[in-house]
Write a protein that holds these residues in place. Structure first.
Motif, short mmCIF file in Angstrom:
data_model
loop_
_atom_site.label_atom_id
_atom_site.label_comp_id
_atom_site.label_asym_id
_atom_site.label_seq_id
_atom_site.Cartn_x
_atom_site.Cartn_y
_atom_site.Cartn_z
N GLU A 107 69.34 72.94 -11.05
CA GLU A 107 70.53 73.21 -11.85
C GLU A 107 70.68 72.09 -12.86
O GLU A 107 70.26 70.97 -12.62
N TYR A 154 76.12 73.41 -15.94
CA TYR A 154 77.51 73.07 -15.70
C TYR A 154 77.92 71.87 -16.54
O TYR A 154 77.09 71.03 -16.86
N ASP A 155 79.19 71.77 -16.83
CA ASP A 155 79.76 70.60 -17.48
C ASP A 155 80.21 69.67 -16.36
O ASP A 155 81.09 70.02 -15.57
N TYR A 190 73.23 69.76 -15.35
CA TYR A 190 74.58 69.24 -15.54
C TYR A 190 74.59 68.48 -16.86
O TYR A 190 73.76 67.58 -17.06
N HIS A 193 83.82 69.09 -15.47
CA HIS A 193 84.56 70.14 -14.77
C HIS A 193 84.12 70.30 -13.32
O HIS A 193 84.93 70.68 -12.47
N THR A 194 82.85 70.05 -13.03
CA THR A 194 82.35 70.30 -11.69
C THR A 194 82.13 69.04 -10.86
O THR A 194 82.10 69.11 -9.65
N TYR A 227 79.62 65.81 -9.66
CA TYR A 227 78.23 65.79 -9.21
C TYR A 227 78.15 66.40 -7.81
O TYR A 227 79.02 66.16 -6.98
N PRO A 228 77.10 67.15 -7.53
CA PRO A 228 77.00 67.77 -6.20
C PRO A 228 76.72 66.74 -5.11
O PRO A 228 76.05 65.73 -5.35
#
Length: 117
Positions: free
Chosen positions: A44, A90-91, A46, A94-95, A97-98
């Motif tokens: 993914e 993703y931005d 970022y 807004h999200t 870091y996972p």
């Protein structure tokens, strides 16, 4: 008198490009990112905004948390790259870091290996 001038010995490496300057390695960067996507599972993207110390970057994170980061000219370029590679994007504002990235970094520290930059 030149007390504050930078002097470089003949044959010494040139300093890294300053923020906002074009980079000759842009082709190498996109090749690195494409290789990362092709050789990892569940990657993914970022998009990280510019801040006082770094320009806009794209951060790729695999399912196991392994990651890599490269500079990009703008957020739009990062979004277009990820969409062109058909990976989720993703931005990070807004999200966030996972957790898998933080877990990977913790494992890397314990194992003595550093994450890929």
């Amino acid at each position: 008198m030149g007390l504050f001038r930078r002097h470089r010995a003949a044959g010494a490496a040139a300093p890294p490009p300053r923020r906002g300057e074009a980079r000759a390695a842009a082709g190498e960067d996109s090749a690195h990112l494409r290789d990362f996507i092709a050789t990892r599972v569940g990657v993914e993207a970022y998009v990280e905004p510019e801040n006082a110390q770094t320009p806009v970057t794209i951060l790729l994170i695999a399912t196991d948390g392994e990651w890599t980061r490269r500079r990009v000219p703008s957020p739009a370029v990062a979004w277009d790259f990820a969409r062109g590679e058909a990976i989720p994007v993703y931005d990070v504002n807004h999200t966030g870091y996972p957790q898998r990235m933080r877990d990977y970094n913790a494992r890397a520290r314990r194992g003595g290996t550093a994450p890929s930059l």
